[in-house]
Design an enzyme around this catalytic site. Structure first.
Site, PDB file in Angstrom:
ATOM      1  N   HIS A   1       0.871  -1.182   0.000  1.00  0.00           N
ATOM      2  CA  HIS A   1       0.000   0.000   0.000  1.00  0.00           C
ATOM      3  C   HIS A   1       0.908   1.233   0.000  1.00  0.00           C
ATOM      4  O   HIS A   1       2.017   1.187   0.539  1.00  0.00           O
ATOM      5  CB  HIS A   1      -0.829  -0.054   1.287  1.00  0.00           C
TER       6      HIS A   1
ATOM      7  N   LYS B   1     -10.510  -0.293  10.809  1.00  0.00           N
ATOM      8  CA  LYS B   1     -10.739  -1.470   9.970  1.00  0.00           C
ATOM      9  C   LYS B   1     -11.144  -2.669  10.816  1.00  0.00           C
ATOM     10  O   LYS B   1     -11.335  -3.763  10.293  1.00  0.00           O
ATOM     11  CB  LYS B   1      -9.475  -1.807   9.174  1.00  0.00           C
TER      12      LYS B   1
ATOM     13  N   GLN C   1      -4.512  -4.948   7.172  1.00  0.00           N
ATOM     14  CA  GLN C   1      -5.567  -5.859   6.702  1.00  0.00           C
ATOM     15  C   GLN C   1      -5.584  -7.174   7.468  1.00  0.00           C
ATOM     16  O   GLN C   1      -6.608  -7.852   7.483  1.00  0.00           O
ATOM     17  CB  GLN C   1      -5.372  -6.154   5.200  1.00  0.00           C
TER      18      GLN C   1
ATOM     19  N   ASP D   1       3.147  -4.530   8.161  1.00  0.00           N
ATOM     20  CA  ASP D   1       1.931  -3.742   7.978  1.00  0.00           C
ATOM     21  C   ASP D   1       0.759  -4.690   8.224  1.00  0.00           C
ATOM     22  O   ASP D   1       0.464  -5.558   7.387  1.00  0.00           O
ATOM     23  CB  ASP D   1       1.915  -3.161   6.560  1.00  0.00           C
TER      24      ASP D   1
ATOM     25  N   CYS E   1      -4.859   2.503  -3.543  1.00  0.00           N
ATOM     26  CA  CYS E   1      -3.589   3.022  -2.997  1.00  0.00           C
ATOM     27  C   CYS E   1      -2.440   2.046  -3.240  1.00  0.00           C
ATOM     28  O   CYS E   1      -1.544   1.911  -2.392  1.00  0.00           O
ATOM     29  CB  CYS E   1      -3.703   3.345  -1.508  1.00  0.00           C
TER      30      CYS E   1
HETATM   31  N1  C6P Z   1      -6.272   0.461   2.922  1.00  0.00           N
HETATM   32  C1  C6P Z   1      -8.160   0.124   1.415  1.00  0.00           C
HETATM   33  O1  C6P Z   1      -9.287   0.416   0.984  1.00  0.00           O
HETATM   34  P1  C6P Z   1      -4.857   3.796   7.144  1.00  0.00           P
HETATM   35  O2  C6P Z   1      -5.539   4.569   6.019  1.00  0.00           O
HETATM   36  O3  C6P Z   1      -3.617   4.494   7.617  1.00  0.00           O
HETATM   37  O4  C6P Z   1      -5.802   3.392   8.224  1.00  0.00           O
HETATM   38  O5  C6P Z   1      -4.391   2.419   6.486  1.00  0.00           O
HETATM   39  C2  C6P Z   1      -3.470   2.438   5.435  1.00  0.00           C
HETATM   40  C3  C6P Z   1      -3.241   1.070   4.910  1.00  0.00           C
HETATM   41  C4  C6P Z   1      -2.001   0.487   5.074  1.00  0.00           C
HETATM   42  N2  C6P Z   1      -1.760  -0.758   4.659  1.00  0.00           N
HETATM   43  C5  C6P Z   1      -2.685  -1.506   4.060  1.00  0.00           C
HETATM   44  C6  C6P Z   1      -2.366  -2.917   3.645  1.00  0.00           C
HETATM   45  C7  C6P Z   1      -3.978  -0.975   3.852  1.00  0.00           C
HETATM   46  O6  C6P Z   1      -4.903  -1.721   3.263  1.00  0.00           O
HETATM   47  C8  C6P Z   1      -4.258   0.343   4.272  1.00  0.00           C
HETATM   48  C9  C6P Z   1      -5.594   0.964   4.020  1.00  0.00           C
HETATM   49  C10 C6P Z   1      -7.617   0.911   2.591  1.00  0.00           C
HETATM   50  O7  C6P Z   1      -7.495  -0.780   0.947  1.00  0.00           O
HETATM   51  C11 C6P Z   1      -7.730   2.389   2.368  1.00  0.00           C
HETATM   52  S1  C6P Z   1      -6.735   2.941   1.019  1.00  0.00           S
END
Ligand code: C6P
Length: 412
Positions: A122, A225, A202, A199, A365
């Site tokens: 991401h 999430k 997910q 990370d 993203c």
């Molecule tokens: N992915 C998706 O729709 P944040 O926005 O900081 O809470 O998470 C960022 C992020 C980092 N790593 C991974 C693997 C992610 O999937 C995400 C967030 C969302 O896929 C929003 S773009």
């Protein structure tokens, strides 16, 4: 097995109608819905306890502090962290990774050093390292993604050679659903003394994750999430690493003592929590953790694996649909990305929305991964504990219908 129908009772939003159809919420990888228990915890905090923490000696401040710090303990237990002081609250996964790139990366990395990422990261686990690389003259390297959406594990030993000083990778891809063999990669990296950031944005919401078992050095994830409020993220890190790191943001609460010309830093974890934190949302995040634990993370994982298995099987039978990522539910989570031949994912998202079905369409993203897949965007359905097999069927039926409508339109 978990009872999704019963669970849905706790999520009033799932009773909503959208475009005059019952809402089918399949955009959980973007953000999850929140149960009444979480909404109530937020209301209770503001109704009964609201006060700033770590400052006052009055009753409300003590209550708020105890509630806030209680969630730190709960979060530590949830991910198996040996001590609550290894858990830092941030705003989201993105901020947690930025914290590491600034506080650890700026201090420990030298010109010519290398950071190993993967092609499926991401932007949150790519752009902070690009900026650090530009500032410090570092080189970024990538574990390739191979055709079935898995990492090319054969390439890892070679990529760990040279001046690799950090590995940072996702445990579960938000596009491909792939669950990466992170434990194995950590073992390989540690054999060479290289720390690993995971990370978990997910993975942590959808499967049991234990930091001691993984032996990761850093783990980042987001409350929103995993049934909790927006505005709360977590960074876990090993104690010795945190002790060595400099503060990220500075100001109130993160200091031990302050003179006009210099300051000393607070103990862990407060050294990394400058200013008034997101007290209410952290406390409500505690209710989300309670909820997930009450259902059971292995049960949630099994339920989503079943939904994913059925969906993949049914999608395979629809002509003209390309599904990205592994087809084996044992090595993947419930984010299912696909494209329908001759139909732009945004149009598909619109048609599904008309049917009350919420999916995400776009690059998610992960622009470099899109290029690797040879597409500009994908449609993505992503499941959670409250989704049902009926909803998976509705998705597949709506996709079939979208294909029909489009082929009629394009024949005109
Ligand atoms: N992915 C998706 O729709 P944040 O926005 O900081 O809470 O998470 C960022 C992020 C980092 N790593 C991974 C693997 C992610 O999937 C995400 C967030 C969302 O896929 C929003 S773009």
């Amino acid at each position: 097995m978990l009872d999704a129908k019963k669970i849905r009772e706790d999520f009033p939003i799932l009773k909503r109608r959208v475009n005059d159809k019952p809402l089918v919420y399949l955009d959980n990888a973007a953000t999850s819905q929140k149960p009444l228990q979480v909404v109530q915890a937020l209301a209770d905090y503001y109704t009964l306890h609201n006060a700033n923490i770590h400052r006052g000696i009055h009753a409300l401040s003590e209550e708020s502090t105890a509630l806030y710090e209680g969630v730190r303990e709960k979060t530590a237990r949830f991910i198996g962290a040996p001590k609550p002081t290894m858990v830092i609250f941030t705003r989201n996964t993105t901020e947690s990774i930025n914290l590491v790139s600034h506080s650890w990366g700026l201090k420990h990395l030298r010109q010519g050093d290398e950071i190993l990422l993967t092609e499926m990261e991401h932007h949150s686990n790519l752009v902070p390292w690009q900026i650090l690389a530009q500032r410090k003259g570092l080189r970024l390297k990538f574990i390739p993604v191979v055709t079935d959406g898995r990492l090319d594990m054969g390439a890892v030993p070679g990529l760990l050679e040279g001046r690799t000083k950090l590995v940072s990778l996702t445990l579960m891809s938000n596009v491909l659903g792939t669950i990466n063999p992170v434990k194995e990669i950590i073992q390989m990296a540690h054999a060479k003394g290289i720390p690993v950031l995971v990370d978990g944005a997910q993975a942590v919401p959808h499967m049991p994750v234990n930091v001691v078992d993984l032996n990761c050095d850093f783990l980042a994830f987001s409350s929103h999430k995993m049934l909790g409020p927006t505005g709360v993220g977590v960074l876990y890190a090993k104690e010795a690493i945190l002790e060595e790191m400099d503060p990220f943001l500075s100001g109130g609460d993160m200091i031990k003592d302050v003179w006009l010309d210099h300051s000393t830093w607070n103990d862990l974890p407060w050294k990394f929590e400058a200013g008034t934190p997101n007290i209410a949302d952290v406390i409500a995040f505690g209710a989300a953790i309670d909820y997930l634990k009450g259902i059971g993370m292995p049960e949630i994982r099994a339920h989503e694996a079943e939904l994913t298995r059925t969906t993949l099987e049914k999608l395979r039978q629809v002509e003209g649909i390309t599904v990205y990522g592994p087809m084996d539910p044992a090595v993947r989570g419930g984010a299912v990305s696909f494209n329908v031949q001759d139909l732009h994912p945004h149009d598909l998202g619109q048609i599904l929305d008309d049917a009350g079905i919420a999916i995400r369409a776009g690059h998610h993203c992960c622009k470099p991964l899109m290029r690797k897949l040879g597409v500009v965007a994908t449609a993505r359905a992503s499941f959670y504990l409250y989704n049902t097999l009926e909803e998976a069927d509705l998705l597949v039926a709506a996709l079939r219908k979208a294909k029909e409508i489009f082929s009629v339109v394009s024949r005109r």
